[in-house]
Design an enzyme around this catalytic site. Structure first.
Site, mmCIF file in Angstrom:
data_model
loop_
_atom_site.group_PDB
_atom_site.id
_atom_site.type_symbol
_atom_site.label_atom_id
_atom_site.label_comp_id
_atom_site.label_asym_id
_atom_site.label_seq_id
_atom_site.Cartn_x
_atom_site.Cartn_y
_atom_site.Cartn_z
ATOM 1 N N CYS A 76 10.324 25.492 42.973
ATOM 2 C CA CYS A 76 10.780 26.891 42.988
ATOM 3 C C CYS A 76 12.262 27.051 42.691
ATOM 4 O O CYS A 76 12.625 27.564 41.640
ATOM 5 C CB CYS A 76 10.442 27.515 44.343
ATOM 6 N N LEU A 120 22.648 25.519 55.157
ATOM 7 C CA LEU A 120 23.994 24.983 54.936
ATOM 8 C C LEU A 120 23.982 23.481 55.195
ATOM 9 O O LEU A 120 24.980 22.934 55.671
ATOM 10 C CB LEU A 120 25.004 25.663 55.867
ATOM 11 N N LYS A 176 11.229 17.586 49.932
ATOM 12 C CA LYS A 176 11.584 17.874 51.322
ATOM 13 C C LYS A 176 10.460 17.327 52.195
ATOM 14 O O LYS A 176 9.373 17.021 51.685
ATOM 15 C CB LYS A 176 11.801 19.367 51.549
ATOM 16 N N ASN A 219 15.685 33.492 46.060
ATOM 17 C CA ASN A 219 15.787 32.060 45.758
ATOM 18 C C ASN A 219 17.160 31.708 45.177
ATOM 19 O O ASN A 219 17.703 30.637 45.451
ATOM 20 C CB ASN A 219 14.658 31.629 44.821
ATOM 21 N N LYS A 234 13.762 25.830 39.090
ATOM 22 C CA LYS A 234 13.284 26.543 37.893
ATOM 23 C C LYS A 234 13.545 28.042 38.017
ATOM 24 O O LYS A 234 13.745 28.719 37.011
ATOM 25 C CB LYS A 234 11.811 26.232 37.606
ATOM 26 N N GLU A 287 5.966 36.609 47.181
ATOM 27 C CA GLU A 287 5.612 35.742 48.309
ATOM 28 C C GLU A 287 6.841 34.892 48.654
ATOM 29 O O GLU A 287 7.497 34.379 47.761
ATOM 30 C CB GLU A 287 4.461 34.837 47.835
ATOM 31 N N THR A 299 4.431 29.578 37.394
ATOM 32 C CA THR A 299 5.338 30.001 36.320
ATOM 33 C C THR A 299 6.395 28.913 36.162
ATOM 34 O O THR A 299 7.548 29.108 36.531
ATOM 35 C CB THR A 299 5.995 31.358 36.646
ATOM 36 N N ARG A 335 7.388 29.038 52.434
ATOM 37 C CA ARG A 335 8.022 27.739 52.188
ATOM 38 C C ARG A 335 6.945 26.672 52.267
ATOM 39 O O ARG A 335 6.094 26.712 53.166
ATOM 40 C CB ARG A 335 9.063 27.435 53.270
ATOM 41 N N GLU A 336 6.986 25.708 51.368
ATOM 42 C CA GLU A 336 6.059 24.582 51.492
ATOM 43 C C GLU A 336 6.336 23.895 52.829
ATOM 44 O O GLU A 336 7.473 23.841 53.285
ATOM 45 C CB GLU A 336 6.232 23.610 50.325
HETATM 46 C C1 UGA Z 1 11.600 28.093 48.499
HETATM 47 C C2 UGA Z 1 12.068 29.283 49.348
HETATM 48 O O1 UGA Z 1 12.725 28.815 50.520
HETATM 49 C C3 UGA Z 1 10.885 30.149 49.748
HETATM 50 O O2 UGA Z 1 11.320 31.281 50.471
HETATM 51 C C4 UGA Z 1 10.160 30.593 48.467
HETATM 52 O O3 UGA Z 1 9.018 31.370 48.773
HETATM 53 C C5 UGA Z 1 9.720 29.357 47.684
HETATM 54 O O4 UGA Z 1 10.881 28.572 47.362
HETATM 55 C C6 UGA Z 1 9.042 29.835 46.438
HETATM 56 O O5 UGA Z 1 9.722 30.381 45.559
HETATM 57 O O6 UGA Z 1 7.822 29.753 46.353
HETATM 58 P P1 UGA Z 1 10.484 25.737 49.052
HETATM 59 O O7 UGA Z 1 10.568 25.436 47.592
HETATM 60 O O8 UGA Z 1 9.221 25.428 49.785
HETATM 61 O O9 UGA Z 1 10.764 27.285 49.314
HETATM 62 O O10 UGA Z 1 11.638 24.891 49.712
HETATM 63 P P2 UGA Z 1 12.916 25.176 50.639
HETATM 64 O O11 UGA Z 1 12.582 25.035 52.053
HETATM 65 O O12 UGA Z 1 13.603 26.435 50.206
HETATM 66 O O13 UGA Z 1 13.832 23.932 50.226
HETATM 67 C C7 UGA Z 1 14.243 23.785 48.869
HETATM 68 C C8 UGA Z 1 15.124 22.569 48.713
HETATM 69 O O14 UGA Z 1 16.402 22.811 49.290
HETATM 70 C C9 UGA Z 1 14.621 21.282 49.351
HETATM 71 O O15 UGA Z 1 14.796 20.245 48.429
HETATM 72 C C10 UGA Z 1 15.515 21.113 50.557
HETATM 73 O O16 UGA Z 1 15.677 19.764 50.896
HETATM 74 C C11 UGA Z 1 16.804 21.707 50.047
HETATM 75 N N1 UGA Z 1 17.721 22.170 51.111
HETATM 76 C C12 UGA Z 1 17.343 23.172 51.953
HETATM 77 C C13 UGA Z 1 18.980 21.622 51.223
HETATM 78 O O17 UGA Z 1 19.364 20.707 50.464
HETATM 79 N N2 UGA Z 1 19.843 22.073 52.188
HETATM 80 C C14 UGA Z 1 19.476 23.060 53.029
HETATM 81 O O18 UGA Z 1 20.309 23.447 53.886
HETATM 82 C C15 UGA Z 1 18.204 23.627 52.918
#
Ligand code: UGA
Length: 434
Positions: free
Chosen positions: A261, A251, A324, A209, A264, A146, A85, A149-150
């Site tokens: 995710c 944090l 990431k 999210n 968007k 769901e 989506t 996390r990737e």
């Molecule tokens: C995210 C959510 O964490 C999942 O729970 C959710 O299922 C998924 O989206 C989804 O909607 O499908 P994801 O996109 O894999 O998962 O990535 P995250 O681990 O959440 O990280 C997102 C971004 O935040 C990355 O760019 C990461 O570098 C950044 N981040 C994360 C920070 O800048 N600081 C932090 O403290 C944590």
């Protein structure tokens, strides 16, 4: 149990493989023949740790198949919708055309009593809109968001931290019976399971999210203040994190969030709130987005400062292009965005990444890429770390000093040992740190 999964991207491919691993008989369907061919051969079409093993072991049992023909879903008792989506090309809202097409494709193959379980992240109200079409076949509709996390997708799917079943109250008993059978292992392991109505289940996902994005932008806003006040945001985060009500996770200040995710989803959420006449309730998410995007600019400004006012003609090594580590995903990646902006300012950018180069090249062929970290670092006037892959976190400042021409490193993720880099003669620039 016989299960189908429609859509085999990051979410669906992992879900299909994990469900087969748990003992179900699964068919994964996707319109992309190349993707299906890869998955059927046990080769993930994207980088996800552990997925290849699960595809191979589940594939060997004969319980896992992939197909481009939606008719192959026939006979499954539960059909998961796992299509993308993405952000609409015309605004902030979500593009639901894949969800619509997937449902239309399923309809001729549904039998009375079958369950269509949506996994895709959708604006609240989507399930209610789809309900009529699905129920006309005698099938049931549930929303089962769901939270994977990737980079941890296989484990998150096999051992989720919670299960949410959204169902129409009249269908709830049947939905619970069917989904409890799907997730029997997780339930036996004590995973919390919440049964809600459809709208709540849709909202759980977007709210989760939105909260995560807000947490990251909160600490990045603190980084902005720390930068002018002379405070250290990493110590601030550590101190805040000891308050169990706040918690230390998510944090980490830095170049901000990206991926397919969080960015968007917060935009689609604000767009949906406007449609519902409650735009003001989520207006803060616009600020969350703005703070997040400012961090990319901040890194670029730091690079310009570090190089004496202009990056033009300077070689900049950009470490990381994915959003990431442990992913090859460059969708809305802050790292790749920083590389593109520096290139736009005339820098000679050489970007490197352990997994993301193919995807980055497809999106931004104008950048120069190398798979060799050393090659990116050689003669660099400036080093910019923007994705915290382990191999970058563990770089030896002395060894990097042998390769690079300049002696400034921008740590866009606050992951390097500042004292060690300084001791080795580097000018270390962190995010929100003095
Ligand atoms: C995210 C959510 O964490 C999942 O729970 C959710 O299922 C998924 O989206 C989804 O909607 O499908 P994801 O996109 O894999 O998962 O990535 P995250 O681990 O959440 O990280 C997102 C971004 O935040 C990355 O760019 C990461 O570098 C950044 N981040 C994360 C920070 O800048 N600081 C932090 O403290 C944590």
């Amino acid at each position: 149990m016989k299960i189908s999964v429609v859509g085999c991207g990051y979410l669906g491919a992992v879900h299909a493989a994990a469900m087969a691993q748990l003992g179900h008989e699964v068919v994964g369907v996707d319109v992309d023949a190349d993707k299906v061919e890869h998955l059927a051969a046990g080769k993930p079409p994207f980088y996800e740790p552990g997925l290849a093993d699960v595809l191979t072991s589940a594939g060997a049992t004969g319980r896992l198949r992939f197909s481009t023909d939606v008719a192959d879903v026939a006979g499954a008792a539960v059909h998961f919708l796992a299509v993308g989506t993405p952000q609409s090309t015309t605004g902030l809202g979500a593009d639901l055309s894949h969800v619509d097409a997937a449902v239309d494709g399923l309809l001729p193959h549904l039998r009375p009593g079958d369950l269509v379980a949506g996994k895709s992240t959708v604006p609240v109200g989507t399930a209610a809109d789809l309900g009529g079409r699905v129920r006309a076949t005698g099938a049931l509709l549930a929303w089962n968001p769901e939270f994977l996390r990737e980079g941890h997708a296989v484990d998150d799917t096999i051992r989720p931290d919670r299960l949410v079943y959204g169902a129409d109250p009249a269908e709830a008993d049947d939905v619970v019976r069917l989904l409890d059978e799907v997730y029997a292992d997780a339930i036996a392991a004590g995973t919390p399971r919440l049964v809600t109505n459809l709208a709540t289940a849709e909202l759980v996902k977007t709210a989760a999210n939105a909260f995560l994005a807000t947490k990251i932008s909160f600490i990045n806003a603190m980084a902005e203040i720390a930068e002018v006040a002379g405070a250290d945001v990493t110590q601030l985060a550590d101190a805040l994190g000891h308050d169990a009500r706040i918690g230390r996770r998510f944090l980490d200040a830095g170049v901000g969030f990206g991926g397919g995710c969080l960015p968007k989803d917060i935009r689609a959420f604000t767009a949906r709130a406007e449609e519902l006449g409650r735009g003001e309730s989520l207006r803060f998410l616009t600020e969350v987005d703005a703070i997040n995007l400012r961090r990319r600019e901040r890194v670029v400004d730091m690079a310009v400062d570090a190089l004496g006012g202009s990056v033009f003609g300077k070689k900049v090594a950009v470490l990381g292009v994915t959003f990431k580590p442990e992913s090859d995903d460059v969708r809305d990646s802050p790292a790749l965005d920083v590389a593109v902006r520096l290139k736009g300012l005339g820098a000679e950018v050489v970007a490197t990444d352990p997994q993301g180069i193919d995807n980055a090249t497809a999106r931004h062929p104008q950048l120069l890429y190398t798979r060799q970290t050393d090659e990116a670092l050689r003669h660099a006037d400036l080093v910019v770390l923007v994705t915290e892959w382990r191999e970058y976190r563990e770089l030896d400042p002395d060894a990097v000093g042998q390769l690079a021409r300049g002696r400034t490193i921008i740590d866009g993720r606050n992951v390097l040992d500042r004292d060690a880099w300084r001791a080795a003669g580097w000018r270390y620039v962190g995010m929100g740190r003095p």
